[in-house]
Design a protein around this motif. Structure first.
Motif, mmCIF file in Angstrom:
data_model
loop_
_atom_site.group_PDB
_atom_site.id
_atom_site.type_symbol
_atom_site.label_atom_id
_atom_site.label_comp_id
_atom_site.label_asym_id
_atom_site.label_seq_id
_atom_site.Cartn_x
_atom_site.Cartn_y
_atom_site.Cartn_z
ATOM 1 N N VAL A 385 -53.735 -16.726 35.222
ATOM 2 C CA VAL A 385 -54.417 -16.677 33.720
ATOM 3 C C VAL A 385 -54.957 -17.858 33.498
ATOM 4 O O VAL A 385 -54.413 -18.896 33.181
ATOM 5 C CB VAL A 385 -53.310 -16.434 32.881
ATOM 6 C CG1 VAL A 385 -53.579 -16.135 31.370
ATOM 7 C CG2 VAL A 385 -52.204 -15.069 33.384
ATOM 8 N N GLU A 386 -56.388 -17.919 33.441
ATOM 9 C CA GLU A 386 -57.238 -18.975 33.185
ATOM 10 C C GLU A 386 -57.033 -19.768 31.764
ATOM 11 O O GLU A 386 -57.072 -20.815 31.952
ATOM 12 C CB GLU A 386 -58.775 -18.802 33.371
ATOM 13 C CG GLU A 386 -59.576 -19.884 33.478
ATOM 14 C CD GLU A 386 -61.212 -19.609 33.745
ATOM 15 O OE1 GLU A 386 -62.096 -20.428 33.740
ATOM 16 O OE2 GLU A 386 -61.332 -18.328 34.213
ATOM 17 N N GLN A 387 -56.900 -18.742 30.876
ATOM 18 C CA GLN A 387 -56.895 -19.370 29.623
ATOM 19 C C GLN A 387 -55.384 -20.174 29.385
ATOM 20 O O GLN A 387 -55.351 -21.128 28.360
ATOM 21 C CB GLN A 387 -56.681 -18.215 28.594
ATOM 22 C CG GLN A 387 -58.055 -17.274 28.444
ATOM 23 C CD GLN A 387 -57.942 -16.371 29.514
ATOM 24 O OE1 GLN A 387 -57.289 -16.331 30.627
ATOM 25 N NE2 GLN A 387 -58.977 -15.404 29.544
ATOM 26 N N SER A 388 -54.599 -19.967 30.208
ATOM 27 C CA SER A 388 -53.298 -20.718 30.004
ATOM 28 C C SER A 388 -53.148 -21.854 30.956
ATOM 29 O O SER A 388 -52.208 -22.593 31.067
ATOM 30 C CB SER A 388 -52.057 -19.674 30.235
ATOM 31 O OG SER A 388 -51.799 -19.419 31.764
ATOM 32 N N ALA A 389 -54.106 -22.167 31.897
ATOM 33 C CA ALA A 389 -54.323 -23.364 32.719
ATOM 34 C C ALA A 389 -53.594 -24.539 32.140
ATOM 35 O O ALA A 389 -52.962 -25.175 32.732
ATOM 36 C CB ALA A 389 -55.437 -23.357 33.419
ATOM 37 N N GLU A 390 -54.186 -24.853 30.964
ATOM 38 C CA GLU A 390 -53.925 -26.372 30.198
ATOM 39 C C GLU A 390 -52.369 -26.266 29.897
ATOM 40 O O GLU A 390 -51.902 -27.375 30.171
ATOM 41 C CB GLU A 390 -54.618 -26.380 29.025
ATOM 42 C CG GLU A 390 -54.639 -27.822 28.575
ATOM 43 C CD GLU A 390 -55.842 -28.006 27.625
ATOM 44 O OE1 GLU A 390 -55.740 -29.019 26.890
ATOM 45 O OE2 GLU A 390 -56.839 -27.364 27.569
ATOM 46 N N LYS A 391 -51.942 -25.258 29.509
ATOM 47 C CA LYS A 391 -50.488 -25.080 29.198
ATOM 48 C C LYS A 391 -49.833 -25.177 30.336
ATOM 49 O O LYS A 391 -48.794 -26.122 30.313
ATOM 50 C CB LYS A 391 -50.141 -23.844 28.319
ATOM 51 C CG LYS A 391 -50.591 -23.597 26.997
ATOM 52 C CD LYS A 391 -50.220 -22.373 26.492
ATOM 53 C CE LYS A 391 -50.863 -21.850 25.076
ATOM 54 N NZ LYS A 391 -50.443 -20.620 24.632
ATOM 55 N N CYS A 392 -50.036 -24.721 31.515
ATOM 56 C CA CYS A 392 -49.308 -24.730 32.586
ATOM 57 C C CYS A 392 -49.266 -26.117 33.224
ATOM 58 O O CYS A 392 -48.248 -26.759 33.675
ATOM 59 C CB CYS A 392 -49.953 -23.821 33.629
ATOM 60 S SG CYS A 392 -49.653 -22.140 33.370
ATOM 61 N N VAL A 393 -50.368 -26.912 33.208
ATOM 62 C CA VAL A 393 -50.748 -28.360 33.541
ATOM 63 C C VAL A 393 -49.702 -29.275 32.736
ATOM 64 O O VAL A 393 -48.984 -29.947 33.040
ATOM 65 C CB VAL A 393 -51.905 -28.893 33.443
ATOM 66 C CG1 VAL A 393 -52.263 -30.258 33.846
ATOM 67 C CG2 VAL A 393 -53.033 -28.170 34.435
ATOM 68 N N THR A 394 -49.598 -28.963 31.498
ATOM 69 C CA THR A 394 -48.975 -29.626 30.265
ATOM 70 C C THR A 394 -47.389 -29.735 30.819
ATOM 71 O O THR A 394 -46.626 -30.625 30.871
ATOM 72 C CB THR A 394 -48.962 -29.531 29.147
ATOM 73 O OG1 THR A 394 -50.473 -29.521 28.803
ATOM 74 C CG2 THR A 394 -48.283 -30.101 28.138
ATOM 75 N N THR A 395 -47.073 -28.389 31.161
ATOM 76 C CA THR A 395 -45.606 -28.132 31.585
ATOM 77 C C THR A 395 -45.147 -28.875 33.017
ATOM 78 O O THR A 395 -44.329 -29.374 32.969
ATOM 79 C CB THR A 395 -45.515 -26.536 31.928
ATOM 80 O OG1 THR A 395 -45.765 -26.022 30.614
ATOM 81 C CG2 THR A 395 -44.173 -26.256 32.014
ATOM 82 N N LEU A 396 -46.205 -28.599 33.691
ATOM 83 C CA LEU A 396 -45.876 -29.492 35.164
ATOM 84 C C LEU A 396 -45.798 -30.892 34.793
ATOM 85 O O LEU A 396 -44.883 -31.566 35.284
ATOM 86 C CB LEU A 396 -46.871 -29.359 35.974
ATOM 87 C CG LEU A 396 -47.013 -27.640 36.627
ATOM 88 C CD1 LEU A 396 -48.192 -27.406 37.368
ATOM 89 C CD2 LEU A 396 -45.716 -27.517 37.515
#
Length: 962
Positions: A385-396
Motif C-alpha cells: 500500500v504505497e499511500q501508507s508507506a510513510e506510516k509504516c516507516v514511522t512505525t518501524l
C-alpha cells in the motif's frame, strides 16, 4: 460390571481353558469366552490356536455373538486362509437371513477378509445384497464393492459390479446414493479404466443434489467432491447447482463447508464475472469462512490454509472481514503465522490503520519468531500500500527506538526492501539506522545495512568509515555479508573514487586472493575487470537502476493456484502442493484445474502457458547487468550453440588490464595472474574462458561427484545401491544421486543427479529441489567443451517448482555431438544451469561405464593381435576388491555395463578373464582379470593406447565389482 474385566486376565493355561469354554453348550458361557478371546487378541496376544473353536460359534442367531466371531475372523483369516474357508457356508447363509442387520454384517465381514480363496465366494452374496430390499444392506454392499476392487479389480469389472454400483446412484435412499458415490470415487481414483462408470451427467446430477439434503455429513462430503468434478452445460445450470449447494455453507461440519466452498469456487469461474449472481455468492461465502475461525486450533489452521488460497484467487470474498484474522493472545503459533499472512493479503488503504496498530502491538510480544514475522509484515504493508508507506516507516522507527536487538535487526532488513521499493524517498532515516550498527550480529541484518550504506554512499559523509568497520573482520563474516560488502565498497568507489581507492583495492584483494568461496571470487574478478578496463561501463553496470520489488512476489503461481482451488478441503490445500508431489500414483492422472473464466476482461487461461525452456527468449548478460549491449562481433570461435541466449561469445583475448588494479581476471575464474590467451580458448557459456574452472571438488563440497558411491552424500555406498535396485545379472550399474549444486550456492536451488545408460543412450537423471521462498521456472542447461564432445538435449523440467518441492527429469545427453577439448580429469564435465533467478555453474565427473558402447566386443583374433600391438609400457595393473563374485558373476555384472568377456581360461586354479570395452569416441581398452580362489580381490591389468582413460576405467571396475 463393565467389559474391562476381560482385559485383566494373566492366567497361565488360559488358551486351554478358553478352548473348553468355547465348546460349552450354554450360550452365555460361550459368549463370555468369545469376549475373553477378543480382549486377549486386542492387547496383542496370539490366540490363532482357537480359530476352529471360534469359527464353530458362528452357528448362532445371537447377533452380539456373531459380531464378536466376525471380528475375530477378520483379524486371523489372513494367517489361517485354509481354515477361513470353513466360514464360507455360514456367510452365504447369513446373506439370506431374514434380519437385515445380519445380512449386512455378513457381506461387510466378507469384504474385510482379504483372502483370495474367499474372494471368489463373495461375488454371489454381494450381488444379492446390492439388490437387497433393505437400504442398510444396499449401502453396506456398495462400500464392499470398493473393498473387493482393491483386492481384485479385474474380478469386479468382469462380474459387472461397477454397473450395479452405477445403478445405485438412482436409488431412492440418500445413504445408498452417498455410499455408491464414495465407492465409485475410490474405484475411479485407483483405476483410470473405471472412470467411465462414474461420469456424472445432467440426469445423475439431480439425483445427487436431491440426496445431498438428506444424507449424513460424510455422505454430503462425498457428493460435494463429485459435484466439483462436474462441468455444467451452461451458466444457467451452474447457477442452479450453486443455489442447491449454498445451504451446505451453514453446516456444522467444517469439512462439509469447505467442500461446498470448493464447488462454488469452481462454478463461479463459469459465470459472467461481476454479475449480480456472483456478487450475491461472494456475500454468502464470507460468513461461513469466518465462522470456521471459532473452531479448535487444528481446524482453524486447516481453514486458514484454505482461506489463504481463496483470498489469492478472490480477495473480494473476505475484503471486509480483516478483523476476523486479528491474532488472539491464546492462539497457537502456527495459527498466528497463518492469520498474519492472510492479514497482509487483505490489507488495503481503507484498513491499513487498523492493521498497523495490530502489527505494532504484536511486535511487543514475547514470542521472538512471531515478533520477527510481525515486523516483516509491516514492511510488506509498506510495499503493498504505497499511500501508507510513510506510516509504516514511522512505525518501524518507533520499534527501533525500543532497542530490542532482534526487533532492530528485523526492522533494518525490512527497511532495505522499503528503500528498494521507494528509492530516494526515506533516506533521512539512515542516520538513525547507523546508530544501531554495533548491535547487528545476524548476517541478513548486516547485509541489509551494508546495502543501504552502499546505495546511499554519496549522502553519508562517513560511509567509508562505516564500511571499514565491517571490513576488519571480513574473513569471519557470512558469505552473504561478504558479497554485499564487496558490492557496497565498489559502489562507494564509483561514487567517491578519489578517497576510496585504497579501500576498494583492499576488498578486491580479500575477495580474490584470500577467499576460497567461488561466488565471492567470481564477483571480485568481475568487478576488478570492469574497473580496470572501463570505469564508465562499470558505473552503468554496478549503479544500474534496479527493478522495483512488489508484494506479489510471494503469491502462488496461477496455474498451481487453480489446481489447489480444485483440491480445497484436502491435504493438497493444506500443504499448498499438488497431490502428485506427495501421493504415489497421482502424477500420471490428469491434473485438476479451474475452467477459463467467462466474460472476464482480465481472465487468463488456467492452463500453464509458460513456454518451454528452449523457447524462452532469455536476456543477454549485458541486459541482466542493466546496460545495453554493443553490436555483437561475429567470431569463428563460438563452438557451443548459444542455447541460453546469454550474449555473444568472446571472440579473443580480453582487454589488457589498466595500471592501478593489478591484473584483472587473468583469463579465468581462478586466482591466477594474467597470461596470454591461446588462439582458441575454451569458450564458456557466457562467452568467456572456462579453462580454469575447478575440477570436481571432494565429497564434502559437492557430494563427492556422480560416481562416489562411498560418500555420505551418496546415501550409503554401492552395497546400499544394489540392495535398492537389485544387483541382478543384466542390471546396469547406476550410482546414487549426489548433490551437484548445493542450495547455498544455487540461491535456494539444489540439484542432485547421477548418470545412467539405458537402451544404448546416456541419461543424466536430475532432481531439482527448490529451497527458496519463490517459485522457480524457465530452466535451461548447457555444457562446456569436454573430452567426449557430450552435448545435452533440451532440458524438460515440470515447472514452476514451488517452494520446498522437487521435480525430477531425465536429460538425454549425446556423446560426440558437441565441441571437444581435453579435460583434466578426462571425464570432467562443466555444466551451466539457468532459471528465472540466475545462472549457476558446477562441475561433475561422468562415470566411465555410461560411455561404453554396446558394440565393444572384439573378435578373439583381433583381441590377441591388438594386445600384442600395444606396448608393454602401456599396461597398468592394480587390485580390485569384489563382493565375493565368482567368475560367472563377474562376467554377467560387467557385461551388463558393456564390458565384454572375449575368453576365459583356468591356469593353476586361477580363473582368468580377457575383456574388451570401447568408448563412444572409439578408444578401446583391453583387460585381463585374475581371480584367486578364496581371495576377496582380483588383479586387473589394463592395456590401451590412450593412457588418459586408464584411471576412470580402473575406478568404474572398482565401483561395479565392490
Amino acid at each position: 460390571m463393565t467389559d474391562s474385566k476381560y482385559f485383566t486376565t494373566t492366567k497361565k493355561g488360559e488358551i486351554y481353558e478358553l478352548k473348553a469354554e468355547l465348546n460349552q453348550p450354554k450360550m452365555d458361557r460361550k459368549k463370555e469366552a468369545v469376549k475373553k478371546v477378543i480382549a486377549i487378541m486386542t492387547v496383542g496376544k496370539d490366540v490363532s490356536a482357537l480359530f476352529p473353536d471360534v469359527i464353530n460359534c458362528m452357528q448362532t442367531d445371537n447377533l452380539e455373538l456373531k459380531k464378536l466371531v466376525y471380528l475375530y475372523l477378520m483379524n486371523y483369516a489372513k494367517s489361517q486362509p485354509d481354515m477361513a474357508i470353513m466360514a464360507v457356508n455360514t456367510f452365504a447363509r447369513d446373506c439370506d437371513d431374514p434380519n437385515p442387520l445380519i445380512r449386512a454384517l455378513a457381506v461387510r465381514t466378507m469384504g474385510c477378509i482379504r483372502v483370495d480363496k474367499i474372494t471368489e465366494y463373495l461375488c454371489e452374496p454381494l450381488r444379492k445384497c446390492l439388490k437387497d430390499e433393505d437400504p442398510y444392506v444396499r449401502k453396506t454392499a456398495a462400500v464392499c464393492v470398493a473393498k473387493l476392487h482393491d483386492i481384485n479389480s479385474t474380478l469386479v469389472e468382469d462380474q459387472g459390479f461397477l454397473e450395479l454400483l452405477r445403478d445405485l446412484l438412482s436409488d431412492s435412499n440418500p445413504m445408498v446414493v452417498a455410499n455408491a458415490v464414495a465407492s465409485l470415487s475410490e474405484i475411479a481414483d485407483a483405476s483410470p479404466s473405471a472412470v467411465q462408470y462414474f461420469e456424472i451427467n445432467s440426469a445423475t446430477i439431480n439425483k445427487l443434489l436431491t440426496a445431498l439434503n438428506e444424507c449424513t455429513e460424510w455422505g454430503q462430503i462425498f457428493i460435494l467432491d463429485s459435484l466439483a468434478n462436474y462441468s455444467p452445460r451452461d451458466e444457467k445450470e451452474a447457477q442452479s447447482i450453486c443455489e442447491r449447494v449454498t445451504p451446505r455453507l451453514s453446516h456444522a461440519n467444517a469439512a462439509v463447508v469447505l467442500s461446498a466452498v470448493k464447488v462454488l469456487m469452481k462454478l463461479m469461474e463459469m459465470m459472467v464475472q461481476g454479475s449480480q449472481f456472483i456478487q450475491s455468492l461472494v456475500k454468502k461465502l464470507s460468513p461461513p469462512l469466518v465462522t470456521l475461525l471459532s473452531s479448535e486450533p487444528e481446524v482453524q489452521y486447516v481453514a486458514l490454509r484454505n482461506i489463504n488460497l481463496i483470498v489469492q484467487k478472490r480477495p473480494d470474498i473476505l475484503r471486509n472481514e480483516i478483523k476476523a484474522f486479528f491474532v488472539k493472545y491464546n492462539d497457537p503459533i502456527y495459527v498466528k503465522l497463518e492469520k498474519l499472512d492472510i492479514m497482509i493479503r487483505l490489507v488495503s488503504q481503507q484498513n491499513i490503520g487498523q492493521v498497523l496498530a495490530e502489527l505494532k502491538e504484536y511486535a511487543t510480544e514475547v514470542d521472538v519468531d512471531f515478533v520477527r514475522k510481525s515486523v516483516r509484515a509491516i514492511g510488506r504493508c509498506a510495499i503493498k500500500v504505497e499511500q501508507s508507506a510513510e506510516k509504516c516507516v514511522t512505525t518501524l522507527l518507533d520499534l527501533i527506538q525500543n532497542k530490542v536487538n532482534y526487533v532492530v535487526q528485523e526492522a533494518i532488513v525490512v527497511l532495505k526492501d522499503i528503500f528498494r521499493r521507494y528509492p530516494n524517498k526515506y533516506e533521512s532515516i539512515i542516520s538513525t539506522l547507523c546508530e544501531n550498527l554495533d548491535s547487528l550480529d545476524e548476517p541478513e541484518a548486516k547485509a541489509s545495512m551494508i546495502w543501504i550504506i552502499g546505495e546511499y554512499a554519496e549522502r553519508i559523509d562517513n560511509a567509508d568509515e562505516l564500511l571499514t568497520t565491517f571490513l576488519d573482520g571480513f574473513s569471519d563474516e557470512n558469505t552473504q555479508v561478504q558479497l554485499q560488502l564487496l558490492t557496497a565498497i565498489v559502489k562507494l568507489f564509483l561514487k567517491r573514487p578519489t578517497d576510496t581507492q585504497e579501500l576498494v583495492q583492499q576488498v578486491l584483494s580479500l575477495a580474490t586472493q584470500d577467499s576460497d568461496n567461488p561466488d565471492l571470487r567470481d564477483r571480485g574478478y568481475i568487478y576488478w575487470r570492469l574497473l580496470s578496463t572501463d570505469p564508465a561501463a562499470a558505473k552503468e553496470v554496478v549503479l544500474a537502476e534496479k527493478p522495483l520489488i512488489s508484494e506479489e512476489t510471494d503469491l502462488i503461481e496461477p496455474s498451481l493456484l487453480d489446481e489447489l482451488i480444485c483440491h480445497i478441503s484436502s491435504l493438497a490445500s493444506v500443504y499448498h502442493r499438488p497431490p502428485s508431489s506427495f501421493v504415489a500414483g497421482k502424477s500420471s492422472q490428469k491434473r485438476a484445474t479451474l475452467p477459463a473464466r467467462s466474460g472476464a476482461p482480465d481472465a487468463t487461461p488456467s492452463v500453464d502457458t509458460t513456454p518451454a525452456a528452449d523457447q524462452v527468449q532469455q536476456p543477454t548478460l549485458s541486459q541482466v547487468a542493466g546496460v545495453q549491449p554493443a553490436a555483437p562481433q561475429p567470431t569463428t570461435d563460438s563452438l557451443l550453440g548459444d542455447l541460453l541466449e546469454l550474449g555473444p561469445s568472446s571472440g579473443g583475448m580480453p582487454p589488457p588490464a589498466q595500471p592501478g588494479f593489478g591484473g584483472g581476471f587473468g583469463g579465468g575464474f581462478g586466482d591466477v595472474p594474467a597470461q596470454p590467451q591461446p588462439q582458441q580458448p575454451a569458450v564458456d557459456l557466457l562467452g568467456g574462458d572456462l579453462s580454469m574452472l575447478s575440477t570436481p571438488a571432494p565429497a564434502p563440497s559437492i557430494g563427492g561427484g556422480l560416481i562416489d558411491t562411498g560418500s555420505s552424500a551418496g546415501g550409503g555406498g554401492l552395497n546400499d545401491l544394489f540392495s535398492i535396485q537389485g544387483a541382478l545379472p543384466g542390471a546396469g550399474y547406476v550410482g546414487p544421486q549426489t548433490v551437484l549444486l548445493p542450495a547455498s550456492k544455487g540461491k535456494g536451488l539444489e540439484i542432485s543427479g547421477t548418470f545412467a545408460r539405458r537402451q544404448g543412450a546416456v541419461f543424466m537423471d536430475l532432481t531439482f529441489t527448490n529451497r527458496a521462498m519463490q517459485a522457480m521456472g524457465g530452466f535451461a542447461i548447457q555444457f562446456n567443451k569436454n573430452s567426449f564432445g557430450i552435448a545435452p538435449s533440451a532440458l524438460q523440467v515440470q515447472s514452476p517448482i514451488a517452494p520446498n518441492t522437487s521435480a525430477q527429469t531425465s536429460l538425454q545427453i549425446t556423446p560426440a555431438a558437441g565441441p571437444i577439448q581435453k579435460m583434466d580429469p578426462i571425464n570432467n564435465l562443466q555444466v551451466a544451469i539457468k532459471n528465472n533467478i540466475d545462472i549457476f555453474y558446477f562441475s561433475c565427473a561422468i562415470p566411465a561405464h555410461v560411455l561404453f558402447i554396446e558394440s565393444g566386443k572384439m573378435d578373439r583374433k583381433v583381441f590377441l593381435d591388438t594386445w600384442k600391438d600395444i606396448p608393454a609400457a602401456n599396461e597398468v595393473q592394480n587390485n580390485v576388491n569384489t563382493r565375493g563374485f565368482n567368475s560367472d558373476g563377474i562376467q554377467n555384472v560387467l557385461e551388463a555395463n558393456n564390458i565384454f568377456t572375449i575368453a576365459k581360461r583356468t591356469v593353476e586354479g586361477q580363473d582368468m578373464l580377457y575383456q574388451s570395452l570401447r568408448f563412444t569416441n572409439g578408444i578401446t581398452v583391453l583387460s585381463e582379470l585374475k581371480l584367486v580362489p578364496g581371495n576377496a580381490s582380483i588383479q586387473l591389468s589394463l592395456k590401451t593406447t590412450a593412457m588418459d582413460v586408464i584411471g576412470i576405467v580402473q575406478d568404474i571396475y572398482q565401483k561395479i565389482l565392490q
